[in-house]
Design an enzyme around this catalytic site. Sequence first.
Site, PDB file in Angstrom:
ATOM      1  N   ALA A   1       0.848  -1.206   0.000  1.00 55.03           N
ATOM      2  CA  ALA A   1       0.000   0.000   0.000  1.00 55.03           C
ATOM      3  C   ALA A   1       0.877   1.248   0.000  1.00 55.03           C
ATOM      4  CB  ALA A   1      -0.910  -0.012   1.216  1.00 55.03           C
ATOM      5  N   ASN A   2       0.272   2.414   0.082  1.00 58.16           N
ATOM      6  CA  ASN A   2       1.037   3.659   0.228  1.00 58.16           C
ATOM      7  C   ASN A   2       0.276   4.604   1.148  1.00 58.16           C
ATOM      8  OD1 ASN A   2      -0.740   5.470  -1.400  1.00 58.16           O
ATOM      9  ND2 ASN A   2      -0.246   3.972  -2.984  1.00 58.16           N
TER      10      ASN A   2
END
Length: 401
Positions: free
Chosen positions: A211-212
């Site tokens: 993810a970010n």
Amino acid sequence: MTLKDKRILLIISGGIAAYKSLDLIRRLRERGASVRPVMTKGAEEFVTPLAVGALSGGKVFTELFSREEEQDVGHIRLARECDLILVAPATADLMAKMANGLANDLASAVLLAADRPVLVAPAMNPKMWANRATERNVETLKGDGIRFIGPMKGEMAESGEAGLGRMAEPLEIVAAVEALLDGLPKPLAGRTAIVTSGPTHEPIDPVRYIANRSSGRQGHAIAAALAALGAEVTLVSGPVTIPDPAGVTTQHVETAREMLEAVEAALPADIAVMVAAVADWRVAASADEKIKKKPGDAPPALQLTENPDILKTVGHHARRPAVVIGFAAETQDVETNGRAKLERKGADFIVANDVSPETGIMGGTRNSVKIISAGGVDAWPDLSKEDVAARLAAMIADRLS
Ligand code: CTP
């Protein structure tokens, strides 16, 4: 909030009623509007720019012949970057200038350059209001489409004289602002828009993912701002913790591939704003079962493969929207990288921002962006993500009109 995301340019001219403009700023902001103040020299005799700036929460504009102010925002941008221009109080002198197209100070130059609705709240001595010269000017201004609130009957603050000339009360002015903005045609009515927002989650196995740090705040604010201008908006959002914006159709997805599918399903559209921080890579073969750690085994190597580029797909699509906008999250060479992205992805505009950790932009509430287009680069000041969204929506409406 009735004036949510509305941008009011408030011109304060020099009358004793200027003290009421301080309360007016508060009332407008309470209702969700942002207020950019312009003061005439006369206004500064009655209230200080310090007080006006403190209440409006931003810069106060006073000078036309200032290299710094003209380079910073400039009178043309002041006139355009708002939903409504409010003149309160409007003196007889400023109205005379407006009626005759004079532009020898910042307030009058902004008014001459204006292409937004203008609402005027006059305040003057009853004799001045009743003077034939003022009457002529008011007739001219009304003929030019300028709207009026007041003046009201009452006692004059300075002379105790009674008659027509008192400025309308702040709440009366706010009500007139709301009525005027409600009655305006929405520039994006009948248009459709697709907005992507948030991160994507790319599974490693059923419990782990890549993810970010994207929060979705900027993308969600843009979806809401486009809807506020009348567009029918489909928001395709990755996993976020913020609520779905009101007045928008939100579709929730997890991965880049799901996001692309939802975006393509929403085509055709007039506008595409791709704000999502899409993961560039996914795990080539994500595991169907949780990857277990076994004593003595080396850590698993993640084989990555490239995700589809949603912006690029839309930018080169057979059903390409008329306006395609991408974001460029950069930590270095913001302009150069932004320009390259414009070309490569087939976008009309790239909104480039510096997401170096020290800027606090990623996951934060403010944004400082540069708008890159074939025409050049426009650096916007540091703004809330809502203000960036409102400006972007207005820019899109301009482009389509
Ligand atoms: N974008 C997209 N699909 C992807 C990757 C990016 O739609 N698979 C969009 C983003 O929504 C954004 C723009 O492309 O509007 C720029 O994304 P960014 O990650 O900054 O650029 P990249 O093309 O990935 O280039 P780089 O990673 O080299 O900065």
